[in-house]
Design a protein around this motif. Sequence first.
Motif, mmCIF file in Angstrom:
data_model
loop_
_atom_site.group_PDB
_atom_site.id
_atom_site.type_symbol
_atom_site.label_atom_id
_atom_site.label_comp_id
_atom_site.label_asym_id
_atom_site.label_seq_id
_atom_site.Cartn_x
_atom_site.Cartn_y
_atom_site.Cartn_z
ATOM 1 N N ALA A 96 57.701 -29.557 -8.414
ATOM 2 C CA ALA A 96 56.973 -28.709 -7.243
ATOM 3 C C ALA A 96 55.761 -29.490 -7.085
ATOM 4 O O ALA A 96 54.914 -30.094 -8.009
ATOM 5 C CB ALA A 96 56.787 -27.187 -7.661
ATOM 6 N N GLU A 97 55.105 -29.345 -5.976
ATOM 7 C CA GLU A 97 53.876 -29.946 -5.437
ATOM 8 C C GLU A 97 52.645 -28.988 -6.200
ATOM 9 O O GLU A 97 52.959 -27.606 -6.229
ATOM 10 C CB GLU A 97 53.609 -29.965 -4.073
ATOM 11 C CG GLU A 97 54.343 -31.157 -3.286
ATOM 12 C CD GLU A 97 53.834 -32.417 -3.827
ATOM 13 O OE1 GLU A 97 52.396 -32.552 -3.861
ATOM 14 O OE2 GLU A 97 54.510 -33.265 -4.096
ATOM 15 N N PRO A 98 51.823 -29.552 -6.749
ATOM 16 C CA PRO A 98 50.789 -28.680 -7.391
ATOM 17 C C PRO A 98 50.211 -27.733 -6.415
ATOM 18 O O PRO A 98 49.857 -27.910 -5.360
ATOM 19 C CB PRO A 98 49.603 -29.452 -7.894
ATOM 20 C CG PRO A 98 50.306 -30.914 -7.900
ATOM 21 C CD PRO A 98 51.327 -30.790 -6.950
ATOM 22 N N GLY A 99 49.775 -26.385 -6.990
ATOM 23 C CA GLY A 99 49.314 -25.312 -5.900
ATOM 24 C C GLY A 99 47.806 -25.668 -5.851
ATOM 25 O O GLY A 99 47.517 -26.480 -6.196
ATOM 26 N N ARG A 100 47.325 -24.783 -5.121
ATOM 27 C CA ARG A 100 45.933 -24.819 -4.912
ATOM 28 C C ARG A 100 44.990 -24.186 -6.076
ATOM 29 O O ARG A 100 45.616 -23.584 -6.894
ATOM 30 C CB ARG A 100 45.683 -24.180 -3.547
ATOM 31 C CG ARG A 100 46.071 -24.749 -2.276
ATOM 32 C CD ARG A 100 45.812 -23.986 -0.812
ATOM 33 N NE ARG A 100 44.421 -23.695 -0.690
ATOM 34 C CZ ARG A 100 43.902 -24.644 0.199
ATOM 35 N NH1 ARG A 100 44.573 -25.803 0.667
ATOM 36 N NH2 ARG A 100 42.626 -24.411 0.200
ATOM 37 N N LEU A 101 43.747 -24.587 -6.118
ATOM 38 C CA LEU A 101 42.959 -24.072 -7.095
ATOM 39 C C LEU A 101 42.229 -22.738 -6.827
ATOM 40 O O LEU A 101 41.275 -22.561 -7.279
ATOM 41 C CB LEU A 101 41.869 -25.247 -7.545
ATOM 42 C CG LEU A 101 42.348 -25.955 -8.622
ATOM 43 C CD1 LEU A 101 41.167 -26.935 -8.966
ATOM 44 C CD2 LEU A 101 42.856 -25.300 -10.026
ATOM 45 N N ASP A 102 42.452 -22.210 -5.426
ATOM 46 C CA ASP A 102 41.609 -21.030 -5.055
ATOM 47 C C ASP A 102 42.014 -19.791 -5.950
ATOM 48 O O ASP A 102 42.997 -19.504 -6.541
ATOM 49 C CB ASP A 102 42.692 -20.681 -3.787
ATOM 50 C CG ASP A 102 42.303 -21.606 -2.450
ATOM 51 O OD1 ASP A 102 41.746 -22.730 -2.637
ATOM 52 O OD2 ASP A 102 42.961 -21.413 -1.489
ATOM 53 N N GLY A 103 40.782 -19.263 -6.227
ATOM 54 C CA GLY A 103 41.037 -18.306 -7.015
ATOM 55 C C GLY A 103 40.560 -18.522 -8.963
ATOM 56 O O GLY A 103 40.506 -17.813 -9.508
ATOM 57 N N TYR A 104 40.712 -19.940 -8.982
ATOM 58 C CA TYR A 104 40.250 -20.358 -10.437
ATOM 59 C C TYR A 104 39.131 -20.366 -10.625
ATOM 60 O O TYR A 104 38.364 -21.176 -9.914
ATOM 61 C CB TYR A 104 41.053 -21.936 -10.554
ATOM 62 C CG TYR A 104 40.771 -22.519 -12.018
ATOM 63 C CD1 TYR A 104 41.463 -21.865 -12.951
ATOM 64 C CD2 TYR A 104 40.032 -23.332 -12.037
ATOM 65 C CE1 TYR A 104 41.361 -22.657 -14.193
ATOM 66 C CE2 TYR A 104 39.667 -24.208 -13.351
ATOM 67 C CZ TYR A 104 40.411 -23.602 -14.251
ATOM 68 O OH TYR A 104 39.959 -24.221 -15.457
ATOM 69 N N VAL A 105 38.716 -19.721 -11.816
ATOM 70 C CA VAL A 105 37.356 -19.476 -12.294
ATOM 71 C C VAL A 105 37.386 -19.732 -13.641
ATOM 72 O O VAL A 105 37.908 -18.959 -14.540
ATOM 73 C CB VAL A 105 36.660 -18.212 -12.046
ATOM 74 C CG1 VAL A 105 35.175 -18.354 -12.487
ATOM 75 C CG2 VAL A 105 36.762 -17.993 -10.311
#
Length: 222
Positions: A52-61
């Motif tokens: 799968a295409e890598p997901g977004r880093l939105d929300g990653y802290v």
Amino acid sequence: MSRRALTVLFAVLLTGCGTFPAATGGSGAEKVPTGTPDAATARARLAELPVAEPGRLDGYVRDCDKGAACVFGQPWFDVDGDGCDQRSQVLARDLVDVKVKEGRCAVTSGTLYDPYTGETITSVSKIQIDHVVPLAEMWRSGASAWTPERRTAAANDLRNLVAVQGKANQSKGDKTPDEWMPPSPGYACAYARIYVGVKADFGLTVSTPERTALEQTLTPCP
């Protein structure tokens, strides 16, 4: 969730919880965490990983300082409540001639035969603990949908933690195997085996370039 409940969760999710056996293999170039698949098993497990295409880093802290809500929990967690956090456990496992603080488990000295560079490191301050599958990559490949407790367990799983030269770890950052491999080619097979084992154990996806790089690395491995 209470600390007792977290401890029970870790006992279910982590391999070797409470025992922390030494890494297997004879030298720095051969050692892998206990639970790492052999090359044939890694090749088979890689073939089964969903692409799968890598997901977004939105929300990653990742940062936990000053009350920041780090999504993989506070590093490093004391998994079994024995007073020794995972960093101490990994240093004690991967170094030789280890000395600890009296009455405590914090490693004060030891020697690391660094698997990533092939160098011998005698200063603990120059050693870092690498997540072979970076936490940001875990987030992009499925961990963003996990519970906080499962992410904390993954971040402290000994199968994904290796003591390495700090500069090499910083050079790697959050890169995947199509972007970065250990400078010492002698550790390529071991690195790929660890990486695939962790991805498979946690049900994570791989991108097409990532899978190709892992296939190319594992193909000649005995």
